[in-house]
Scaffold this active site. Sequence first.
Site, mmCIF file in Angstrom:
data_model
loop_
_atom_site.group_PDB
_atom_site.id
_atom_site.type_symbol
_atom_site.label_atom_id
_atom_site.label_comp_id
_atom_site.label_asym_id
_atom_site.label_seq_id
_atom_site.Cartn_x
_atom_site.Cartn_y
_atom_site.Cartn_z
ATOM 1 C CG ASP A 231 -4.577 0.139 5.488
ATOM 2 O OD1 ASP A 231 -5.575 -0.050 4.778
ATOM 3 O OD2 ASP A 231 -4.524 -0.178 6.693
ATOM 4 C CD GLU A 293 -8.060 2.540 3.137
ATOM 5 O OE1 GLU A 293 -9.037 1.779 3.073
ATOM 6 O OE2 GLU A 293 -7.163 2.416 3.980
#
Length: 575
Positions: A231, A293
């Site tokens: 993330d 990401e």
Amino acid sequence: MSVDTVISATSSLTGPLTLIHAADTAPGWWRSAVIYQVYPRSFRDLNGDGIGDIAGITEELPQLADLDVDAVWLSPFYRSPQRDAGYDVSDYCDVDPIFGTLLDFDVMMAEANRLGLRVIVDLVPNHCSDQHAAFQAALAAPAGSPERDMFIFRDGTGHEGHEPPNNWQSHFGGPAWTRVVAPDGQPDQWYLHLFDSSQPDFNWDNAAVHAEFERVLRFWLDRGVSGFRVDVAHALVKAPGLPAWGGRADGGSSDGFPGHEAPMFGQPGVHDIYRAWRRILDEYGPDRILCAEASVDLDRLAHWVRADEMHQAFNFPYLHAGLDVHRLRGVITDSLTVLNGVGAPSTWVLSNHDVVRHASRFGYNGHGPRDGDGIGPADPQPDTELGRRRAAAASMFMLGLPGAAYLYQGEELGLPDGIDIPEHLRQDPTFARTGGERLGRDGCRVPLPWRAAERHLGFGSGEAPWLPLPPAFTELARDAQAASPSSHLSLYRNMLALRRELGLGSGSLAWAEDWCSGSSLAYVNGATLVVMNLNHEPLELPAGELLLRSAEPAEGRFLASGETAWLRIDGGSAD
């Protein structure tokens, strides 16, 4: 053959071809994989509490194996106060009770292994929950202590430190700093949170933070996971001195503030972290992967997937290209060219848990929802039929591309966003932090409809789902679509089976120039011609064998507006 070289046509059906990408012969399952994102709280609720759980995932894994995907990516399921749907982690090595237990996770892993599905788990290393034991220890410790050095604490500015240390803004709205109170009740230092105030950022200049996350990696690798989706992988390291930034909170470029200068994103030090993580994964074998990401431009994205760093990175420029054929062609060409330069495959994605589903986004002619925000009942409404038709065409176009593809749960059903969500049920922190000005992401996180005739459409048989399912989901339930050969689900099954049979994921790409115009786009992958028509007028198809089309044929050998087709061409391939 060099990029942008026009080569002779592979057959009389295509005309001249511009070769961009040769077939991929490098080893690695992930280079051509189809990976299915499961958002656990919205997938399937087996215990009846209104929230999806790991047992529900285990129950429905055969449906994903039947869809013929290669791997499942699980959004966070760790212990968490759930202020940000699990992206606020309080314990990285346990399962939150709302989702089940570690034993439930192990049972799920065993079922995935039985079905031949790999499992990738989310990792949230930029920040944790304010309920994490390490942050609670930091609150109880004085300024300058080792406990506080796990996070980014700073003294305030202005009179008696009443102003934040700098002007950074939270991605969810408002300042990116919150002041704490010392144990004696006096105002104390401020801590940084690029997201919600309940999500303090770790201090990645501290070796203890590195050691803790290396422990977390090994914990899940030892349980058999095939890798991690990382993330906000570009956010861990901040620029020395935390300089002021007048640009966008998400680090995107704006007038006078190019994204590459954002001091909280894309700092060089992140790459040393991922090199260390790559060495750990390599200890477990060549089939364990890292996916970034990283919301950065394509040239910088290549830095995350160099040979000794991550294996994949999400291709956000492709997701945001929409249905602009010129922009799509540019993004695809640039993606393959840049990533070829570091020996990495591209990824392709159209929807995820942070954006309006593409079946809704593509239902607009003109301006749709604001980027990163949802659709509410007071907003202009998408054309549902148009959106689903274009979504099918866009999905078929994407799944013909070489590289890896990510699917978001429910897109195989053609699900639109949930729009009529009462304000008191909205749970995205963006909605609360902006006073309702931004609706947030709840609409794309609405639970899945499994069985049309069952309570809550088969999502769960007990309490009401955590977000309401729209009435229109009844006709889109999985069991209803499974019975129809012309459904969105049947199209996905056919696309994924044919994609594997034809080897499109490891194939080549050459633009078919005669079929590329201001409103249509076409490429050749191996011996397959992929054509998408976005014109208002039908497009006559060449005489090759029609393998699949995204809509029921209403025009014979003509491709209607908002439709994609795959055709077999004669005379070899573009490799």
